[in-house]
Each structure stands twice: as structure tokens, then as C-alpha cells.
Design a protein around this motif. Structure first.
Motif, mmCIF file in Angstrom:
data_model
loop_
_atom_site.group_PDB
_atom_site.id
_atom_site.type_symbol
_atom_site.label_atom_id
_atom_site.label_comp_id
_atom_site.label_asym_id
_atom_site.label_seq_id
_atom_site.Cartn_x
_atom_site.Cartn_y
_atom_site.Cartn_z
ATOM 1 N N PRO A 47 0.829 -1.207 0.000
ATOM 2 C CA PRO A 47 0.000 0.000 0.000
ATOM 3 C C PRO A 47 0.865 1.259 0.000
ATOM 4 O O PRO A 47 2.026 1.227 0.412
ATOM 5 C CB PRO A 47 -0.806 -0.106 1.298
ATOM 6 C CG PRO A 47 -0.022 -1.015 2.167
ATOM 7 C CD PRO A 47 0.736 -1.945 1.257
ATOM 8 N N TYR A 48 0.274 2.342 -0.452
ATOM 9 C CA TYR A 48 0.964 3.632 -0.474
ATOM 10 C C TYR A 48 1.195 4.113 0.954
ATOM 11 O O TYR A 48 0.302 4.049 1.788
ATOM 12 C CB TYR A 48 0.141 4.665 -1.242
ATOM 13 C CG TYR A 48 0.714 6.058 -1.140
ATOM 14 C CD1 TYR A 48 1.819 6.426 -1.899
ATOM 15 C CD2 TYR A 48 0.171 6.987 -0.255
ATOM 16 C CE1 TYR A 48 2.360 7.691 -1.801
ATOM 17 C CE2 TYR A 48 0.714 8.266 -0.149
ATOM 18 C CZ TYR A 48 1.815 8.608 -0.924
ATOM 19 O OH TYR A 48 2.354 9.862 -0.811
ATOM 20 N N GLU A 49 2.421 4.558 1.241
ATOM 21 C CA GLU A 49 2.749 5.162 2.533
ATOM 22 C C GLU A 49 3.296 6.553 2.254
ATOM 23 O O GLU A 49 4.290 6.695 1.538
ATOM 24 C CB GLU A 49 3.834 4.359 3.254
ATOM 25 C CG GLU A 49 3.400 3.028 3.792
ATOM 26 C CD GLU A 49 4.541 2.340 4.537
ATOM 27 O OE1 GLU A 49 5.132 2.961 5.444
ATOM 28 O OE2 GLU A 49 4.850 1.197 4.175
ATOM 29 N N SER A 50 2.680 7.550 2.823
ATOM 30 C CA SER A 50 3.135 8.920 2.631
ATOM 31 C C SER A 50 4.599 9.043 3.049
ATOM 32 O O SER A 50 4.992 8.583 4.113
ATOM 33 C CB SER A 50 2.272 9.870 3.464
ATOM 34 O OG SER A 50 2.716 11.195 3.285
ATOM 35 N N GLN A 52 7.042 7.468 1.897
ATOM 36 C CA GLN A 52 7.752 6.200 1.713
ATOM 37 C C GLN A 52 7.387 5.568 0.373
ATOM 38 O O GLN A 52 7.292 4.351 0.252
ATOM 39 C CB GLN A 52 7.390 5.232 2.844
ATOM 40 C CG GLN A 52 7.658 5.761 4.229
ATOM 41 C CD GLN A 52 9.142 5.890 4.514
ATOM 42 O OE1 GLN A 52 9.916 4.959 4.336
ATOM 43 N NE2 GLN A 52 9.552 7.063 4.964
ATOM 44 N N LYS A 55 8.927 2.354 -1.191
ATOM 45 C CA LYS A 55 8.598 1.015 -0.699
ATOM 46 C C LYS A 55 7.565 0.341 -1.584
ATOM 47 O O LYS A 55 7.538 -0.883 -1.702
ATOM 48 C CB LYS A 55 8.084 1.079 0.742
ATOM 49 C CG LYS A 55 9.153 1.413 1.750
ATOM 50 C CD LYS A 55 8.584 1.418 3.144
ATOM 51 C CE LYS A 55 9.628 1.731 4.186
ATOM 52 N NZ LYS A 55 9.057 1.747 5.538
ATOM 53 N N ARG A 56 6.711 1.130 -2.202
ATOM 54 C CA ARG A 56 5.679 0.595 -3.076
ATOM 55 C C ARG A 56 6.214 0.395 -4.493
ATOM 56 O O ARG A 56 5.960 -0.619 -5.135
ATOM 57 C CB ARG A 56 4.493 1.561 -3.102
ATOM 58 C CG ARG A 56 3.353 1.071 -3.959
ATOM 59 C CD ARG A 56 2.191 2.031 -3.924
ATOM 60 N NE ARG A 56 0.964 1.272 -4.130
ATOM 61 C CZ ARG A 56 -0.170 1.788 -4.535
ATOM 62 N NH1 ARG A 56 -0.278 3.065 -4.748
ATOM 63 N NH2 ARG A 56 -1.225 1.029 -4.696
#
Length: 169
Positions: A47-50, A52, A55-56
Motif C-alpha cells: 500500500p501507499y505510505e506517505s 515512503q 517502498k511501493r
């Protein structure tokens, strides 16, 4: 020089995310010739991580690079190499660090990141908005010159539009 431009298109369906990674190998700057086109689908994308984003996207880009046997000299991505232009790692720097055989990585970002100065802006066509170019393994001035002179009359170079469309179709 042979360039490899990469892009990732995400598809969220019912809580599951897949990614369609597109890549185009080409040569030439002002007049480009497509050498090959590539598509890879990646399942179970993080999942999208603000803050980060890498990582996606990084596993998706690496999945594409594993599938390409044909040679290339430079990788071009949609995004930043450095989030401050010089040292704060972004997607492109993480990609570069993950490469077994180091290739220069050029990041072309459409949106301004607050810590990136206008020294990284590249104005194309008659657009009122620049692209922001960062790089690793290649001097940023050389990367900016390359992006400024890539084929296409508009803000987006022709190859940036082509790899985006390849991933969406």
C-alpha cells in the motif's frame, strides 16, 4: 547510448493492488527510436505510505529490470532520485543502490518537492510549469540537458508520454 524509461500504473480492486510496469528501450535524444517495449504485472503491491513511496514502487521497477535481457546504459524514472536534489534519497537513489550493475538513474518529476530548488527545473516547450530533474551516476547538468532535449514539443517528452500510455493500455 541506449535509454530505458520506466513507469508504474497501479490498479486497486477490492483491497488488492496490482501494478502494471511499462518500460521502453530507446536510443537518440532529439530524434528517438524505440528498440523494444516491455510490460510486467506485479501482484500484491504494498500500500501507499506517505513519504515512503519507494517502498511501493521499487519492487515493481526491480521486477521489470529482472525481465529485460537487452542492454541499456541509462535508466529514466518518473520521480525523484534525491528529494532535496543532492543527498536525501528518493525512489531513484533506492533503485540505483539496488542495482547489481550500476547504471545512471535520471528522475523526471512532474511535481515540485519543497526541498528541491529551482536549480533542478527544466522548462520545455511553452509550458508554465517545469519538470524537475535529479540524477545519480550522471552529473545533474548532463541529465537536465538530456531531458531538455528529449524529443517532443511539449512539457512532457515524447518518451515519457509513450511509456505512460504503454502502461495504461
Amino acid at each position: 547510448m541506449i535509454y530505458l524509461i520506466l513507469d508504474v500504473f497501479y490498479n486497486d480492486i477490492g483491497g488488492e493492488c496490482t501494478a502494471k510496469v511499462s518500460g521502453i528501450r530507446f536510443h537518440g535524444i532529439e530524434q528517438t527510436e524505440i528498440l523494444s517495449e516491455h510490460i510486467v504485472t506485479v501482484e500484491n503491491v504494498a500500500p501507499y505510505e506517505s513519504g515512503q513511496f519507494y517502498k511501493r514502487e521499487l519492487p515493481c521497477l526491480l521486477a521489470m529490470l529482472e525481465k529485460i535481457d537487452d542492454p541499456y546504459d541509462v535508466i529514466i524514472i518518473d520521480g525523484y532520485v534525491f528529494l532535496d536534489g543532492v543527498s536525501k534519497p528518493g525512489l531513484g537513489k533506492y533503485l540505483y543502490d539496488s542495482l547489481a550493475v550500476k547504471k545512471p538513474v535520471i528522475g523526471i518529476a512532474k511535481n515540485h518537492f519543497p526541498e528541491v530548488s529551482n536549480d533542478y527545473a527544466v522548462w520545455r516547450g511553452i509550458s508554465k510549469h517545469p519538470l524537475y530533474v535529479t540524477s545519480v551516476g550522471m552529473e545533474v547538468d548532463e541529465a537536465k540537458h538530456l531531458v531538455a532535449n528529449l524529443a517532443g514539443k511539449h512539457r512532457m517528452p515524447t518518451m515519457v508520454t509513450a511509456v505512460d500510455q504503454l502502461g495504461r493500455n
